[in-house]
Design a protein around this motif. Structure first.
Motif, PDB file in Angstrom:
ATOM      1  N   ASN A  48      -5.706   3.458  -0.010  1.00 25.51           N
ATOM      2  CA  ASN A  48      -5.822   2.350  -0.963  1.00 25.51           C
ATOM      3  C   ASN A  48      -6.183   1.030  -0.284  1.00 25.51           C
ATOM      4  OD1 ASN A  48      -3.264   2.626   0.164  1.00 25.51           O
ATOM      5  ND2 ASN A  48      -2.152   2.020  -1.670  1.00 25.51           N
ATOM      6  N   PRO A  60       0.964   8.180   1.814  1.00 31.43           N
ATOM      7  CA  PRO A  60       1.044   6.717   1.784  1.00 31.43           C
ATOM      8  C   PRO A  60       0.663   6.052   3.099  1.00 31.43           C
ATOM      9  CG  PRO A  60       2.915   7.661   0.621  1.00 31.43           C
ATOM     10  CD  PRO A  60       2.178   8.814   1.238  1.00 31.43           C
ATOM     11  N   TYR A  72       0.821  -1.211   0.000  1.00 30.37           N
ATOM     12  CA  TYR A  72       0.000   0.000   0.000  1.00 30.37           C
ATOM     13  C   TYR A  72       0.857   1.265   0.000  1.00 30.37           C
ATOM     14  CZ  TYR A  72      -3.753  -3.249   1.169  1.00 30.37           C
ATOM     15  OH  TYR A  72      -4.647  -4.296   1.148  1.00 30.37           O
ATOM     16  N   LEU A  85      -3.428   9.342  -7.797  1.00 30.43           N
ATOM     17  CA  LEU A  85      -3.410   7.888  -7.949  1.00 30.43           C
ATOM     18  C   LEU A  85      -4.785   7.244  -7.745  1.00 30.43           C
ATOM     19  CD1 LEU A  85      -0.154   7.055  -5.919  1.00 30.43           C
ATOM     20  CD2 LEU A  85      -0.388   7.363  -8.394  1.00 30.43           C
ATOM     21  N   MET A  90      -3.809  12.811   1.669  1.00 31.77           N
ATOM     22  CA  MET A  90      -3.553  11.554   0.973  1.00 31.77           C
ATOM     23  C   MET A  90      -2.059  11.259   0.927  1.00 31.77           C
ATOM     24  SD  MET A  90      -6.501  11.703  -1.897  1.00 31.77           S
ATOM     25  CE  MET A  90      -8.151  12.214  -1.361  1.00 31.77           C
ATOM     26  N   GLU A  96      -0.297  14.135  -1.951  1.00 37.04           N
ATOM     27  CA  GLU A  96       0.571  13.576  -2.984  1.00 37.04           C
ATOM     28  C   GLU A  96      -0.026  12.368  -3.691  1.00 37.04           C
ATOM     29  OE1 GLU A  96       3.850  10.819  -0.946  1.00 37.04           O
ATOM     30  OE2 GLU A  96       3.679  12.746   0.086  1.00 37.04           O
ATOM     31  N   GLN A  97      -0.941  11.645  -3.039  1.00 39.84           N
ATOM     32  CA  GLN A  97      -1.501  10.451  -3.661  1.00 39.84           C
ATOM     33  C   GLN A  97      -2.840  10.698  -4.356  1.00 39.84           C
ATOM     34  OE1 GLN A  97      -1.347   7.331  -0.540  1.00 39.84           O
ATOM     35  NE2 GLN A  97       0.287   6.459  -1.785  1.00 39.84           N
ATOM     36  N   TYR A  98      -3.314  11.920  -4.335  1.00 40.55           N
ATOM     37  CA  TYR A  98      -4.602  12.201  -4.974  1.00 40.55           C
ATOM     38  C   TYR A  98      -4.629  11.785  -6.451  1.00 40.55           C
ATOM     39  CZ  TYR A  98      -8.884  14.631  -6.297  1.00 40.55           C
ATOM     40  OH  TYR A  98     -10.134  14.918  -6.781  1.00 40.55           O
ATOM     41  N   TRP A 118      -6.237   3.458  -8.678  1.00 43.59           N
ATOM     42  CA  TRP A 118      -6.634   2.470  -7.668  1.00 43.59           C
ATOM     43  C   TRP A 118      -8.055   1.956  -7.922  1.00 43.59           C
ATOM     44  CZ3 TRP A 118      -4.759   5.992  -3.105  1.00 43.59           C
ATOM     45  CH2 TRP A 118      -3.354   5.892  -2.987  1.00 43.59           C
TER      46      TRP A 118
END
Length: 409
Positions: free
Chosen positions: A247, A242, A149, A275, A240, A271-273, A279
């Motif tokens: 996720n 890690p 993840y 992605l 967001m 930073e993960q928006y 997902w």
């Protein structure tokens, strides 16, 4: 009137998380009639001084410590070099603290932010004071079962662990902080275990204490008697990153049975928006069931807390997520992992806590929790009432009252 030296590197009346915590400590200690000298950095100096004046707290003295050569600009709180800034600031603040103590002779020295134990505090250098360290966390580690993840960020997790282990083994500042503290307040058992191994000068000096409380703006929210509908409205709020495990939740939702009619609203950026869409495809989710809002003003976030049925937040590594308090203030049952600060923040009466195991089983257990809340309306209502009642008592006034009555005397 007892004099308190408060070390609050992060301290701001207009920010949440650690800066909000630092400001809450300063204000509520002053309201309890302590003479508070709060040492902090220069970020938000003008707005802090304006708010202090507005509150009329003449016994709250804000002491702003800056770095030379323009380093506050180059090593500021929004950069990747924040910990370099913090460590240098600690040295400067320590010198200021010693000068103040020579003139004022503080009764109590209390470190509240940053809330990570690894860096310790400069307060141990002060002589003849009662010293309180915390609440602090930082001892929690992400489980290797959840490596997938994190993606490429798992490397950063391992580096973080190595730096933490180095500090625990070699930092004289940390060892002096632990050995000279009268009381150490920790936000999770993981951190308590490490500190107890380091040793403490007083038996029983390590205490589990949450590092946050319900924000003042949420203390007077009326209980919402949610009427069950055909859909279960799930809510996630946060940055967001890690370690926040969004996720994992999407993986879990892919395992929810077809008869469970849910809508999942995701609030926040980070930073993960970018992605998320990837997902959604990876886990084969129905895009119509997901509502992605990105970063929105907090006044709008409140509306989604009000509309939701269940709050789901499964951090893979977290000291104590503030969102859990916010959600419970709105009477939301919680689904979370039974690890780190979440274990302490959410009781079994306020939601469903998942014991982490393998990646697949943990996702499956989260899916079962979603299904259970969908099918068992009475359980949902009981958890809602319990969460609301818990939040009503978890205020900054009560927190500061409890800690000062137990540890300041």
């Amino acid at each position: 009137m007892k004099k308190v030296l408060l070390s609050a590197y992060a301290c701001s009346p207009i920010r949440g998380s650690e800066p909000g915590n630092g400001w809450s400590w300063a204000v509520h200690l002053a309201r309890r009639q302590y003479d508070v000298w709060c040492i902090t950095n220069i970020e938000d100096r003008e707005v802090a001084l304006a708010e202090q004046k507005k509150l009329g707290l003449t016994n709250l003295h804000l002491v702003f410590v800056s770095l030379p050569w323009g380093l506050d600009k180059w090593l500021n709180a929004s950069s990747l070099s924040i910990y370099f800034h913090y460590n240098y600031w600690q040295r400067r603040a320590g010198a200021v603290a010693r000068r103040l103590h020579k003139d004022l002779q503080f009764d109590i020295a209390h470190h509240v932010t940053f809330g990570s134990f690894q860096q310790g505090t400069f307060l141990w250098r002060l002589k003849g004071v009662k010293m309180i360290f915390g609440p602090v966390g930082g001892g929690q580690e992400a489980l290797p079962e959840f490596k997938e993840y994190f993606g490429p960020a798992w490397r950063i997790e391992k580096i973080r662990s190595l730096i933490s282990q180095f500090s625990i083994r070699f930092s004289s500042n940390l060892k002096n902080t632990v050995s000279k503290s009268d009381h150490i307040l920790v936000t999770n058992q993981d951190t308590a275990n490490i500190i107890q191994k380091l040793g403490s000068k007083v038996n029983g000096s390590v205490h589990l204490v949450l590092d946050n409380a319900v924000p003042p703006a949420m203390q007077n929210i009326q209980f919402i008697d949610r009427k069950p509908g055909r859909q279960l409205h799930l809510l996630w709020v946060g940055r967001m990153l890690p370690r926040k495990g969004l996720n994992l939740i999407l993986h879990a939702l892919s395992l929810v049975p077809d008869h469970v009619d849910y809508q999942f609203t995701i609030v926040g950026g980070g930073e993960q928006y970018p992605l998320i869409e990837e997902w959604i495809k990876q886990y084969g989710l129905n895009r119509d069931r997901l509502h992605l809002l990105g970063q929105i003003p907090f006044s709008e976030v409140v509306q989604y807390y009000q509309k939701a049925d269940v709050f789901i937040f499964c951090s893979l590594r977290d000291s104590c997520p503030a969102q859990l308090n916010e959600a419970m203030a709105f009477g939301l049952p919680v689904i979370t992992l039974d690890i780190h600060g979440s274990s302490l923040a959410v009781s079994n009466e306020c939601g469903i806590k998942i014991k982490p195991s393998t990646k697949e089983k943990t996702a499956s257990d989260i899916a079962k929790a979603v299904t259970r809340f969908y099918e068992d309306v009475e359980l949902r209502k009981r958890c809602s009432i319990n969460a609301y009642n818990y939040a009503k008592g978890n205020t900054w006034e009560n927190k500061v009252d409890l800690i000062t009555s137990q540890f300041y005397n």
